[in-house]
Enzyme design. Sequence first.
Site, PDB file in Angstrom:
ATOM      1  CE  LYS A   1      70.166   5.594  75.878  1.00  0.00           C
ATOM      2  NZ  LYS A   1      69.111   6.260  75.094  1.00  0.00           N
TER       3      LYS A   1
ATOM      4  CD1 TRP B   1      55.589   9.960  83.876  1.00  0.00           C
ATOM      5  CD2 TRP B   1      54.278  10.556  82.168  1.00  0.00           C
ATOM      6  NE1 TRP B   1      56.349  10.715  83.018  1.00  0.00           N
ATOM      7  CE2 TRP B   1      55.573  11.100  81.964  1.00  0.00           C
ATOM      8  CE3 TRP B   1      53.295  10.802  81.218  1.00  0.00           C
ATOM      9  CZ2 TRP B   1      55.896  11.869  80.850  1.00  0.00           C
ATOM     10  CZ3 TRP B   1      53.605  11.575  80.120  1.00  0.00           C
ATOM     11  CH2 TRP B   1      54.895  12.096  79.936  1.00  0.00           C
TER      12      TRP B   1
ATOM     13  CG  HIS C   1      75.538  23.582  55.662  1.00  0.00           C
ATOM     14  ND1 HIS C   1      75.393  24.309  54.503  1.00  0.00           N
ATOM     15  CD2 HIS C   1      76.386  22.565  55.354  1.00  0.00           C
ATOM     16  CE1 HIS C   1      76.108  23.765  53.538  1.00  0.00           C
ATOM     17  NE2 HIS C   1      76.726  22.695  54.025  1.00  0.00           N
TER      18      HIS C   1
ATOM     19  CE  LYS D   1      63.089   0.623  79.429  1.00  0.00           C
ATOM     20  NZ  LYS D   1      64.399   1.039  78.899  1.00  0.00           N
TER      21      LYS D   1
ATOM     22  NE  ARG E   1      54.193   0.655  83.038  1.00  0.00           N
ATOM     23  CZ  ARG E   1      53.867  -0.029  81.946  1.00  0.00           C
ATOM     24  NH1 ARG E   1      54.505  -1.157  81.669  1.00  0.00           N
ATOM     25  NH2 ARG E   1      52.922   0.388  81.135  1.00  0.00           N
TER      26      ARG E   1
ATOM     27  CD  GLU F   1      70.505   5.823  71.772  1.00  0.00           C
ATOM     28  OE1 GLU F   1      70.303   5.274  72.876  1.00  0.00           O
ATOM     29  OE2 GLU F   1      69.590   6.354  71.101  1.00  0.00           O
TER      30      GLU F   1
ATOM     31  CG  ASN G   1      47.988   2.420  82.934  1.00  0.00           C
ATOM     32  OD1 ASN G   1      47.902   3.089  83.956  1.00  0.00           O
ATOM     33  ND2 ASN G   1      48.822   1.394  82.825  1.00  0.00           N
ATOM     34  N   GLY G   2      46.130   5.335  80.052  1.00  0.00           N
ATOM     35  CA  GLY G   2      45.669   5.776  78.750  1.00  0.00           C
ATOM     36  C   GLY G   2      45.110   7.178  78.804  1.00  0.00           C
TER      37      GLY G   2
ATOM     38  CB  CYS H   1      50.003   5.121  84.295  1.00  0.00           C
ATOM     39  SG  CYS H   1      49.821   6.876  83.920  1.00  0.00           S
TER      40      CYS H   1
ATOM     41  CD  GLU I   1      66.788   9.097  76.916  1.00  0.00           C
ATOM     42  OE1 GLU I   1      65.674   8.654  76.597  1.00  0.00           O
ATOM     43  OE2 GLU I   1      67.828   8.399  76.910  1.00  0.00           O
TER      44      GLU I   1
END
Length: 634
Positions: A511, A75, A530, A629, A27, A507, A100-101, A2, A514
Amino acid sequence: MCGIVGAIAHRPVSPILLEGLRRLEYRGYDSAGLAVIQPDGPIGRLRTLGKVSTLSAALEEQPLAGTLGIAHTRWATHGEPSTQNAHPHMARERCALVHNGIIENHEVLRREQTAAGHRFTSQTDTEVVVHAIYDQLEAGRDLTEAVRETIARLDGAYALGVIDTHYPDRLVAARQGSPLVIGVGFQEYFIASDVFALLPVTNRFIFLEEGDVAELRRDQLRIWNAQGEQVERPLRESSVAADSAERGQYRHFMQKEIFEQPRAVADTLEGRLSSEGVLPEAFGVDAEQIFTEAQAVTIVACGTSYHAGLVARYWIESLVGLPCNVEVASEYRYRKHVVPPGSLFVTISQSGETADTLAALRIAKESGYATTLAICNVPESSLVRESDLVLLTRAGPEIGVASTKAFTTQLVALLLLTLTLARLQPAIQGDQADQPRPGDDVKRPDDKRSDEQARAAQQIELLRSLPAQLERVLALDDQVAALAEQFVEKHHCLFLGRGEAYPIAMEGALKLKEISYIHAEAYPAGELKHGPLALIDEDMPVVVVAPNNALLEKLKSNLEEVRARGGQLFVFADNQVAFQQGPGVTIIRVPETDDLIDPLVFTIPLQLLAYHVAVLKGTDVDQPRNLAKSVTVE
């Protein structure tokens, strides 16, 4: 996550608040709102679902005048995305706040407040805070005292901005576990969760510490610490330009940041290399002695930063000979640890405010680690301020939620750490790497030192050449864009790698998932038998990271297993690798490089692949759904 913006000034603050919210869009958020104390007394509030542009349109239809106000991008955590759950929240039309939090004891407080007659209009944990402040105000306390009394009852994390119609001359802020910065202007003050929000109005900032409460008036700022003592916090000037968060010629921030990587890597290296090696003082005072005495390394991080740490483990154990443990911060903080003697504790974070990584650092400082080192992109962040040693990555602002240049500069920073440890602990390296074999000529000490110096000089030259090497890899953009067309209709994808290439495959998979929303997983190529081999068919693209190293022949055998089962291979291979393109096999040739910097070089085409697939699919590249973010809560 947020975003918070607040202002108390001699001019209308609505434009300042709105521009601040625009600058915090990166964010991640699902709703936006602002509240302003209007000249005739009442609080004017607007809240909208969706983008800040929707809030801006609403503000044009219903302007809010005033010189004191707060704003927020939310958010969703407690309660679905909706106008009712959007901030700011209000109590009895008198006071308003943004938060925020997460308030962990909100259910207990809600029951108490409901019994006392408070009416709740949202599903959020935040609303209990504004009702608690209102009760303190009604009991006769002023706004600052009311906030201080309230936070004493809160469990969890918070950054707060609070206004009240009875106190139109002040804005009160508080923080615990969530970042909050004060912007200092000329007879005006601002608050924000990020300096980027305030760059159009000031470049002077004060960073609140854990437990701080601040009272902002137009001509006065007072701060109290967690013990209730009035304190002064240092004033810092930011060198970040106000226009640094603009896209320029690029279609998306992510695209811009991918192409900024050669410059970002050059900035990370600047002033940190000599002809003999990496300068230990780049990490801080006493770094040379600390690194010389280090006997083990623990790396803790989240997401993309965790992948950087996994690459570093290969580097540190092979080049230095020290044991290196890499952990996900959210797991590390909730288990018992065994701390090897003389251990260096390394945290990695782009923002320096990642909640789990910060919590892990605080645990480590109480657990007997020899010292702590932060690798971070934000010099004013909590992680930097609370660590013993620091290496700033200098990536510059990264606006796209999917990290690109932050990752590559973290890799460079970790390589600098590795080479510094290797130079300061030659006995370890010599004992493990230079043992003579039967029939070999035994080298004299002078010859051994000469070999080490030659090797160090070669490594430094590789680092110096890295920006130019990344420029050459970026020239593959058109080729990768064409390749992306083969992924648009796919729903799943496997990424394979061996050795240092395995974390790079991880990575690459991250990406792709995401920003394109294609389900992607990464495996060490040797693990195919396996389990993952059961997934292989003509509809499952398999992306392979294939540098020209000692594991190449093993990798080729693994790829034959895929071909034999009709899998579609997309291989990113060094120019020197003898792969043949044919039915079911597409080769993308990456410029020849060296084992040491392979992870950096092979990262770039995987970023480009994810970007171009997402563009073709029409997803929100810079702000992918459900993601933020800066993850400042658990």
